[in-house]
Design a protein around this motif. Structure first.
Motif, PDB file in Angstrom:
ATOM      1  N   UNK A   1       0.842  -1.188   0.000  1.00  0.00           N
ATOM      2  CA  UNK A   1       0.000   0.000   0.000  1.00  0.00           C
ATOM      3  C   UNK A   1       0.882   1.244   0.000  1.00  0.00           C
ATOM      4  N   UNK A   2       0.560   2.153  -0.863  1.00  0.00           N
ATOM      5  CA  UNK A   2       1.345   3.386  -0.953  1.00  0.00           C
ATOM      6  C   UNK A   2       0.528   4.422  -1.712  1.00  0.00           C
ATOM      7  N   UNK A   3       0.971   5.654  -1.602  1.00  0.00           N
ATOM      8  CA  UNK A   3       0.360   6.751  -2.345  1.00  0.00           C
ATOM      9  C   UNK A   3       1.388   7.223  -3.373  1.00  0.00           C
ATOM     10  N   UNK A   4       0.998   7.284  -4.617  1.00  0.00           N
ATOM     11  CA  UNK A   4       1.908   7.660  -5.686  1.00  0.00           C
ATOM     12  C   UNK A   4       2.413   9.077  -5.510  1.00  0.00           C
ATOM     13  N   UNK A   5       3.731   9.235  -5.467  1.00  0.00           N
ATOM     14  CA  UNK A   5       4.319  10.571  -5.327  1.00  0.00           C
ATOM     15  C   UNK A   5       4.056  11.402  -6.578  1.00  0.00           C
ATOM     16  N   UNK A   6       3.993  10.736  -7.726  1.00  0.00           N
ATOM     17  CA  UNK A   6       3.734  11.463  -8.972  1.00  0.00           C
ATOM     18  C   UNK A   6       2.303  11.982  -9.004  1.00  0.00           C
ATOM     19  N   UNK A   7       1.344  11.162  -8.555  1.00  0.00           N
ATOM     20  CA  UNK A   7      -0.050  11.587  -8.520  1.00  0.00           C
ATOM     21  C   UNK A   7      -0.237  12.793  -7.604  1.00  0.00           C
TER      22      UNK A   7
ATOM     23  N   UNK B   1      -1.539  20.928 -10.480  1.00  0.00           N
ATOM     24  CA  UNK B   1      -2.788  21.219 -11.195  1.00  0.00           C
ATOM     25  C   UNK B   1      -3.601  22.263 -10.438  1.00  0.00           C
ATOM     26  N   UNK B   2      -3.731  22.089  -9.139  1.00  0.00           N
ATOM     27  CA  UNK B   2      -4.522  23.030  -8.345  1.00  0.00           C
ATOM     28  C   UNK B   2      -3.867  24.401  -8.315  1.00  0.00           C
ATOM     29  N   UNK B   3      -2.558  24.431  -8.107  1.00  0.00           N
ATOM     30  CA  UNK B   3      -1.849  25.709  -8.055  1.00  0.00           C
ATOM     31  C   UNK B   3      -1.904  26.438  -9.393  1.00  0.00           C
TER      32      UNK B   3
ATOM     33  N   UNK C   1      13.734   5.935 -10.059  1.00  0.00           N
ATOM     34  CA  UNK C   1      14.463   6.587  -8.972  1.00  0.00           C
ATOM     35  C   UNK C   1      13.550   7.223  -7.931  1.00  0.00           C
ATOM     36  N   UNK C   2      12.267   7.287  -8.209  1.00  0.00           N
ATOM     37  CA  UNK C   2      11.334   7.955  -7.304  1.00  0.00           C
ATOM     38  C   UNK C   2      10.929   7.045  -6.149  1.00  0.00           C
ATOM     39  N   UNK C   3      10.474   7.667  -5.050  1.00  0.00           N
ATOM     40  CA  UNK C   3      10.020   6.940  -3.864  1.00  0.00           C
ATOM     41  C   UNK C   3       8.622   7.428  -3.514  1.00  0.00           C
ATOM     42  N   UNK C   4       7.659   6.508  -3.486  1.00  0.00           N
ATOM     43  CA  UNK C   4       6.284   6.865  -3.171  1.00  0.00           C
ATOM     44  C   UNK C   4       6.100   7.125  -1.674  1.00  0.00           C
ATOM     45  N   UNK C   5       5.008   7.792  -1.323  1.00  0.00           N
ATOM     46  CA  UNK C   5       4.635   7.934   0.077  1.00  0.00           C
ATOM     47  C   UNK C   5       4.328   6.542   0.632  1.00  0.00           C
ATOM     48  N   UNK C   6       4.705   6.311   1.868  1.00  0.00           N
ATOM     49  CA  UNK C   6       4.451   5.003   2.490  1.00  0.00           C
ATOM     50  C   UNK C   6       3.150   4.980   3.278  1.00  0.00           C
ATOM     51  N   UNK C   7       2.447   6.076   3.308  1.00  0.00           N
ATOM     52  CA  UNK C   7       1.217   6.141   4.074  1.00  0.00           C
ATOM     53  C   UNK C   7       0.091   5.363   3.393  1.00  0.00           C
ATOM     54  N   UNK C   8      -0.939   5.088   4.173  1.00  0.00           N
ATOM     55  CA  UNK C   8      -2.118   4.373   3.679  1.00  0.00           C
ATOM     56  C   UNK C   8      -2.774   5.178   2.557  1.00  0.00           C
TER      57      UNK C   8
END
Length: 304
Positions: free
Chosen positions: A1-7, A14-16, A256-263
């Protein structure tokens, strides 16, 4: 389980950009994302303590204590300790490094680091690579937050510094021979225990003291078979990129990227909190206000 750092990064941009609030560079995002992830991670323990004091429900998917324990379980580890001749090292060196990128400049040997320092890597180790080739440790040094190369790199080559550091968050149980819990004592208590043959530590009833990531086990005859359970900190997320001439745009580097490890359920909170910090970075009070209100509303809803 992870949250995509790219997303997360693309959503923040996008919001900014949609609101014409400014732009957040990859370096700014990486530093902010690491801080936000750590804030959310540390909030789990206060939230769990709070939820344990109020009536709980036994529903399948809305049990808040169960949900928090599930989020924390990702960071639970159990590993063997290495004896150094006097004490045992905590086996908590991060699998994912803190990383910094530089584009090599012709005839330049020194590069100022922002996140990595000699103090930071004191409990771990670091690697330096140029265009994917890891350099020998005797060909570079890190001192006073400055990387110094012995040989001049080719101009426009990619320099990557990776620091693997101690990521221990909380020490759990110290175990001897796989089935015997070692009791924690304070140094003064250890002295008192040694005054009597009835309380003196033994291989049947071992004790330990703990300081600076080192475990000292008594009796001193125990020099192996020590393991620990512990909580590690989440690895810092990293939106890695490559650049190519002549425009040097940021191109997302998946490998080379590292995703968030949070739920995955934390994705909304991650984006909201990063937007809050991005408002500070680009000095936009409206972004700060809106993001703070949203974060507060989600926080209240999760605890009420």
């Amino acid at each position: 389980m992870a949250v995509s750092v790219d997303t997360v990064y693309r959503t923040v941009l996008l919001i900014l950009n949609k609101e014409q609030r400014g732009y957040m560079t990859p370096d700014e995002f990486n530093k902010t994302a690491a801080q936000v992830q750590l804030e959310i991670f540390e909030s789990y323990f206060d939230d769990l303590n709070q939820q344990l004091r109020i009536p709980d429900n036994d529903s399948e998917y809305s049990d808040r204590v169960k949900s928090l324990q599930e989020k924390i379980s990702v960071f639970e580890e159990m590993n063997n300790c290495v004896y150094n001749g006097d004490s045992f090292y905590i086996p908590a060196v991060s699998s994912f490094p803190i990383t910094e990128f530089f584009l090599a400049v012709q005839d330049v040997l020194q590069y100022s680091l922002q996140s990595i320092s000699s103090q930071l890597i004191g409990s771990g180790y670091a690697t330096v690579s140029i265009d994917g080739v890891i350099l020998p440790t005797n060909s570079w040094t890190i001192s006073s937050n400055v990387l110094t190369l012995q040989n001049t790199p080719t101009a426009d080559s990619n320099i990557i510094i990776s620091a693997y550091v101690n990521n221990l968050y909380k020490l759990g149980t110290v175990i001897y021979n796989g089935d015997k819990e070692v009791q924690y004592v304070r140094p003064n208590e250890l002295l008192e225990l040694g005054l009597s043959t009835l309380t003196k530590p033994s291989t049947d009833y071992p004790v330990y003291t703990y300081k600076n990531y080192l475990i000292n086990v008594s009796p001193s005859s125990i020099t192996s078979n020590i393991s620990v359970t512990y909580l590690r900190k989440p690895s810092n997320p990293l939106w890695a990129f490559t650049t190519t001439a002549p425009y040097y745009q940021y191109v997302y580097n998946t490998n080379a990227s590292i995703n968030f490890e949070l739920h995955p359920s934390e994705q909304t909170m991650l984006i909201t909190k990063i937007l809050l910090y991005s408002g500070i970075i680009i000095n936009d009070p409206q972004v700060i206000q809106i993001a703070a209100q949203q974060a507060q509303a989600e926080n209240i809803n999760s605890k009420s």
